[in-house]
Motif scaffolding. Structure first.
Motif, PDB file in Angstrom:
ATOM      1  N   LEU A 101       6.712   0.814  17.724  1.00  0.00           N
ATOM      2  CA  LEU A 101       5.906  -0.044  16.862  1.00  0.00           C
ATOM      3  C   LEU A 101       5.209   0.847  15.848  1.00  0.00           C
ATOM      4  N   VAL A 102       5.271   0.454  14.583  1.00  0.00           N
ATOM      5  CA  VAL A 102       4.501   1.131  13.532  1.00  0.00           C
ATOM      6  C   VAL A 102       3.665   0.083  12.818  1.00  0.00           C
ATOM      7  N   VAL A 103       2.366   0.364  12.690  1.00  0.00           N
ATOM      8  CA  VAL A 103       1.432  -0.540  12.019  1.00  0.00           C
ATOM      9  C   VAL A 103       0.986   0.096  10.714  1.00  0.00           C
ATOM     10  N   GLU A 104       1.244  -0.590   9.621  1.00  0.00           N
ATOM     11  CA  GLU A 104       0.757  -0.140   8.305  1.00  0.00           C
ATOM     12  C   GLU A 104      -0.688  -0.590   8.156  1.00  0.00           C
ATOM     13  N   ALA A 105      -1.580   0.361   7.841  1.00  0.00           N
ATOM     14  CA  ALA A 105      -3.008   0.056   7.726  1.00  0.00           C
ATOM     15  C   ALA A 105      -3.602   0.712   6.476  1.00  0.00           C
ATOM     16  N   VAL A 106      -2.880   0.586   5.355  1.00  0.00           N
ATOM     17  CA  VAL A 106      -3.382   1.115   4.087  1.00  0.00           C
ATOM     18  C   VAL A 106      -4.257   0.052   3.429  1.00  0.00           C
ATOM     19  N   PRO A 107      -4.976   0.378   2.356  1.00  0.00           N
ATOM     20  CA  PRO A 107      -5.872  -0.604   1.726  1.00  0.00           C
ATOM     21  C   PRO A 107      -5.174  -1.887   1.289  1.00  0.00           C
ATOM     22  N   GLU A 108      -5.972  -2.939   1.114  1.00  0.00           N
ATOM     23  CA  GLU A 108      -5.485  -4.295   0.864  1.00  0.00           C
ATOM     24  C   GLU A 108      -5.020  -4.447  -0.586  1.00  0.00           C
ATOM     25  N   ASP A 109      -3.878  -3.832  -0.867  1.00  0.00           N
ATOM     26  CA  ASP A 109      -3.263  -3.888  -2.193  1.00  0.00           C
ATOM     27  C   ASP A 109      -1.780  -4.191  -2.005  1.00  0.00           C
ATOM     28  N   ARG A 110      -1.312  -5.264  -2.625  1.00  0.00           N
ATOM     29  CA  ARG A 110       0.054  -5.749  -2.376  1.00  0.00           C
ATOM     30  C   ARG A 110       1.120  -4.692  -2.646  1.00  0.00           C
ATOM     31  N   MET A 111       1.069  -4.055  -3.804  1.00  0.00           N
ATOM     32  CA  MET A 111       2.108  -3.091  -4.159  1.00  0.00           C
ATOM     33  C   MET A 111       2.012  -1.823  -3.302  1.00  0.00           C
ATOM     34  N   LEU A 112       0.799  -1.408  -2.995  1.00  0.00           N
ATOM     35  CA  LEU A 112       0.623  -0.249  -2.120  1.00  0.00           C
ATOM     36  C   LEU A 112       1.231  -0.518  -0.751  1.00  0.00           C
ATOM     37  N   LYS A 113       0.992  -1.711  -0.211  1.00  0.00           N
ATOM     38  CA  LYS A 113       1.541  -2.056   1.098  1.00  0.00           C
ATOM     39  C   LYS A 113       3.064  -2.175   1.049  1.00  0.00           C
ATOM     40  N   ARG A 114       3.607  -2.785   0.015  1.00  0.00           N
ATOM     41  CA  ARG A 114       5.068  -2.917  -0.085  1.00  0.00           C
ATOM     42  C   ARG A 114       5.727  -1.538  -0.106  1.00  0.00           C
ATOM     43  N   ASP A 115       5.152  -0.636  -0.887  1.00  0.00           N
ATOM     44  CA  ASP A 115       5.708   0.712  -0.954  1.00  0.00           C
ATOM     45  C   ASP A 115       5.605   1.413   0.393  1.00  0.00           C
ATOM     46  N   ALA A 116       4.459   1.267   1.054  1.00  0.00           N
ATOM     47  CA  ALA A 116       4.260   1.910   2.354  1.00  0.00           C
ATOM     48  C   ALA A 116       5.241   1.375   3.390  1.00  0.00           C
ATOM     49  N   LEU A 117       5.424   0.057   3.420  1.00  0.00           N
ATOM     50  CA  LEU A 117       6.323  -0.547   4.402  1.00  0.00           C
ATOM     51  C   LEU A 117       7.768  -0.114   4.174  1.00  0.00           C
ATOM     52  N   ALA A 118       8.182  -0.035   2.918  1.00  0.00           N
ATOM     53  CA  ALA A 118       9.548   0.405   2.615  1.00  0.00           C
ATOM     54  C   ALA A 118       9.757   1.847   3.053  1.00  0.00           C
ATOM     55  N   ARG A 119       8.755   2.693   2.873  1.00  0.00           N
ATOM     56  CA  ARG A 119       8.874   4.094   3.291  1.00  0.00           C
ATOM     57  C   ARG A 119       8.960   4.206   4.812  1.00  0.00           C
ATOM     58  N   ILE A 120       8.193   3.376   5.508  1.00  0.00           N
ATOM     59  CA  ILE A 120       8.255   3.400   6.972  1.00  0.00           C
ATOM     60  C   ILE A 120       9.611   2.927   7.459  1.00  0.00           C
ATOM     61  N   GLU A 121      10.083   1.805   6.901  1.00  0.00           N
ATOM     62  CA  GLU A 121      11.353   1.236   7.365  1.00  0.00           C
ATOM     63  C   GLU A 121      12.498   2.227   7.218  1.00  0.00           C
TER      64      GLU A 121
END
Length: 301
Positions: free
Chosen positions: A102-122
């Motif tokens: 399990l990996v939990v993304e917990a970066v700041p509440e910014d849509r594009m920042l989260k999308r980029d972070a999730l793609a890098r994790i995946e």
């Protein structure tokens, strides 16, 4: 739900009551990420926290170890501090998530920042691993669009402060596989918290209701109806809320409240428009407990 969400359970994801995953990853070691890491460490997981640079990683380590120490002093765990500390791993490289279940993304509440972070994790995690976002308002569908396999993706909305909170909101997207939801239920229970399951809707359940109350309380302060302390006391004594909406806003962070309000205003309309007072306080850097001043004075940011 779509046909994808109603498909047969994925064979590579366990179902039913389960223990916490043996290995967990958390991207972002701020207050929320450190709290999430703390919860899984206490439940027996090996936790890797990835931060942007070595300085941020060391700061995250300090937060997690301090939280572990607090739990030991409160009697919340009977495990040795050294063993718990040894389960915490800090890194600046997302490839260190490769073995996590399990990996939990917990970066700041910014849509594009989260999308980029999730793609890098995946791109680096195993095919059977579950990927979650700790968002309080951004739609799961909007974030899932950045992923190749959205069936293994869902929201795990933890609450601040994570060690003291008993709730985790599981947010289910239209493409989230049912087996992933069941695994998430078991993992939340394994870390000693209560899961609620909500579908992907603006603000989910908790943020939408909590924000509506908080914004009205801010408007009341702005209009001079009553002081922050008296407004909070009205809700604490009259409605048995453990903390009033303005004290809770200070704990959550005025900047976080503002970001959620802007997100919900865009999707649900002007009833969630942020009051001018909230915007002004954020612009002036009065963000609540983390800066030492919000609607209240805090001696320890």
């Amino acid at each position: 739900m779509t046909d994808a969400a109603e498909a047969a359970p994925r064979p590579d994801v366990p179902t039913g009551p389960v223990a916490a995953p043996p290995r967990v990853g958390v991207l972002g070691g701020g207050r929320m990420g450190a709290g999430i890491a703390h919860a899984f460490v206490l439940a027996g997981s090996e936790v890797t926290v990835v931060e942007r640079d070595p300085e941020a990683a060391e700061a995250a380590r300090g937060r997690i170890l301090a939280s572990i120490g607090d739990s030991i002093r409160r009697g919340a765990t009977d495990r040795e501090e050294a063993a718990l500390a040894a389960s915490v791993h800090l890194s600046t490289d997302v490839t260190d998530f490769a073995g996590a279940g399990l990996v939990v993304e917990a970066v700041p509440e910014d849509r594009m920042l989260k999308r980029d972070a999730l793609a890098r994790i995946e791109a680096v995690i195993a095919g059977e691993a579950v990927l979650a976002t700790n968002t309080s308002s951004i739609g799961i569908a909007a974030l899932a669009g950045a992923l190749e396999d959205p069936a293994r993706f869902l929201g795990l909305h933890f609450f601040n402060p994570v060690p003291a909170s008993r709730l985790v909101e599981i947010v289910v997207g239209d493409t989230t596989a049912p087996a992933v939801v069941e695994s998430a239920r078991g993992w939340v229970a394994a870390i000693g918290k209560t899961p609620i399951v909500v579908r992907d809707a603006p603000g989910f359940a908790s943020s939408r209701l909590g924000l509506a109350l908080a914004l009205e309380a801010v408007r009341m302060v702005e209009a001079g109806v009553a002081s922050p302390a008296d407004i909070d006391t009205a809700m604490e004594l009259g409605y048995r809320h453990p903390a009033g909406p303005l004290r809770t806003t200070d704990i959550v962070g005025l900047d976080v409240r503002l970001a959620i309000a802007e997100e919900l205003q865009a999707t649900l309309g002007d009833r969630f428009a942020p009051p001018d007072l909230l915007r002004r306080m954020v612009a002036e850097g009065h963000l609540g407990r983390k800066t030492g001043r919000g609607f209240y004075e805090w001696s320890t940011p």
